[in-house]
Design an enzyme around this catalytic site. Structure first.
Site, PDB file in Angstrom:
ATOM      1  N   LYS A  48       0.822  -1.215   0.000  1.00  0.00           N
ATOM      2  CA  LYS A  48       0.000   0.000   0.000  1.00  0.00           C
ATOM      3  C   LYS A  48       0.856   1.266   0.000  1.00  0.00           C
ATOM      4  CE  LYS A  48      -2.193  -0.931   3.794  1.00  0.00           C
ATOM      5  NZ  LYS A  48      -1.557  -2.245   4.052  1.00  0.00           N
ATOM      6  N   ARG A  87     -10.172   1.201   8.717  1.00  0.00           N
ATOM      7  CA  ARG A  87      -9.964  -0.241   8.850  1.00  0.00           C
ATOM      8  C   ARG A  87     -11.223  -0.981   9.257  1.00  0.00           C
ATOM      9  NH1 ARG A  87      -4.135  -1.399   9.850  1.00  0.00           N
ATOM     10  NH2 ARG A  87      -3.034   0.584   9.720  1.00  0.00           N
ATOM     11  N   ARG A  93      11.803 -10.523   5.353  1.00  0.00           N
ATOM     12  CA  ARG A  93      12.465  -9.278   5.730  1.00  0.00           C
ATOM     13  C   ARG A  93      13.551  -9.523   6.779  1.00  0.00           C
ATOM     14  NH1 ARG A  93       7.024  -5.741   6.985  1.00  0.00           N
ATOM     15  NH2 ARG A  93       6.370  -5.344   4.834  1.00  0.00           N
ATOM     16  N   ARG A 136      12.567  -9.471  12.682  1.00  0.00           N
ATOM     17  CA  ARG A 136      11.749  -8.901  13.753  1.00  0.00           C
ATOM     18  C   ARG A 136      10.639  -9.877  14.137  1.00  0.00           C
ATOM     19  NH1 ARG A 136       9.542  -3.197  12.002  1.00  0.00           N
ATOM     20  NH2 ARG A 136       8.456  -4.608  10.615  1.00  0.00           N
ATOM     21  N   ARG A 153      -1.711 -11.875  11.969  1.00  0.00           N
ATOM     22  CA  ARG A 153      -2.058 -10.515  11.547  1.00  0.00           C
ATOM     23  C   ARG A 153      -3.004 -10.546  10.354  1.00  0.00           C
ATOM     24  NH1 ARG A 153       3.512  -7.801  10.383  1.00  0.00           N
ATOM     25  NH2 ARG A 153       2.214  -6.026   9.782  1.00  0.00           N
TER      26      ARG A 153
END
Length: 214
Positions: free
Chosen positions: A13, A88, A127, A160, A171
């Site tokens: 996004k 949201r 990541r 992370r 999530r």
């Protein structure tokens, strides 16, 4: 043009909103950025928000909407904006619509980036972040020259906790449960355009531009 850009974590996004900003000549407005700016500048809304954040609580919708309202009143947003990742929930969407109605404007289009869960997991779980300087890498798309070593400062790279696969899947589950009613809401209003978010960034951008008719 007044656009809402939605999509799950890792859908791209932010990247697409920044590119669309240049195309439409209207500002990208991300609620997270506004929140951090307000806290950093110690604005009245920022000080209220920090009180919740320091306690580990969610910042109430009315504070977030207040920050968005202040941002929309700046001169550069008078001809349009791109709301990045907000609203949201349906409750936030209804509050946003009421706030915009008071300003005599409304949302023109809602773009939802659709990306398969497996692709999202691959994007986020790959990541790696430098413990020393904070530089970001990806084991597939942007690997460091040496495994687990930062190109810039030779610091240690790590994954992370938020980027671990199990966390990413959780999530996504939360996003899906909260956002599906929102997509239905905008769909009933005839504002929703679902755009495939897989492929080269330029190709995705062309799909978005076509979907909004810009």
């Amino acid at each position: 043009m007044r656009i809402v850009l939605l999509g799950p974590p890792g859908a791209g996004k932010g990247t697409q909103a920044r590119t669309l900003e240049g195309h439409l000549k209207v500002p990208q407005i991300a609620s997270g950025d506004l929140l951090r700016e307000a806290v950093r500048n110690r604005t009245p809304l920022g000080l209220q928000a920090r009180g919740y954040m320091d306690k580990g609580s969610l910042v109430p919708d009315e504070l977030v909407l207040g920050m968005i309202g202040e941002r929309l009143d700046r001169p550069d947003a008078q001809n349009g904006f791109i709301l990045d990742g907000f609203p949201r929930t349906v409750a936030q969407a209804e509050a946003l619509a009421a706030m915009l109605a008071k300003r005599g404007v409304k949302i023109d289009k809602v773009v939802a980036l659709t990306v398969p869960e497996a692709e999202i997991v691959k994007r986020i779980s790959g990541r790696r972040t430098c413990r020393n300087c904070g530089a970001m890498y990806h084991v597939i798309y942007d690997p460091p020259r040496n495994i687990d070593v930062c190109n810039s400062c030779q610091g240690e790279l790590y994954q992370r906790e938020d980027d671990a696969e199990d966390t990413v899947r959780n999530r996504l589950a939360v996003y899906t449960s909260a956002t599906r009613p929102l997509l239905d809401y905008y769909g009933r209003m005839g504002l929703l355009a679902e755009v495939e978010g897989v492929g080269r960034p330029d190709d995705i951008q062309q799909r978005i531009v076509k979907a909004i008719g810009a």
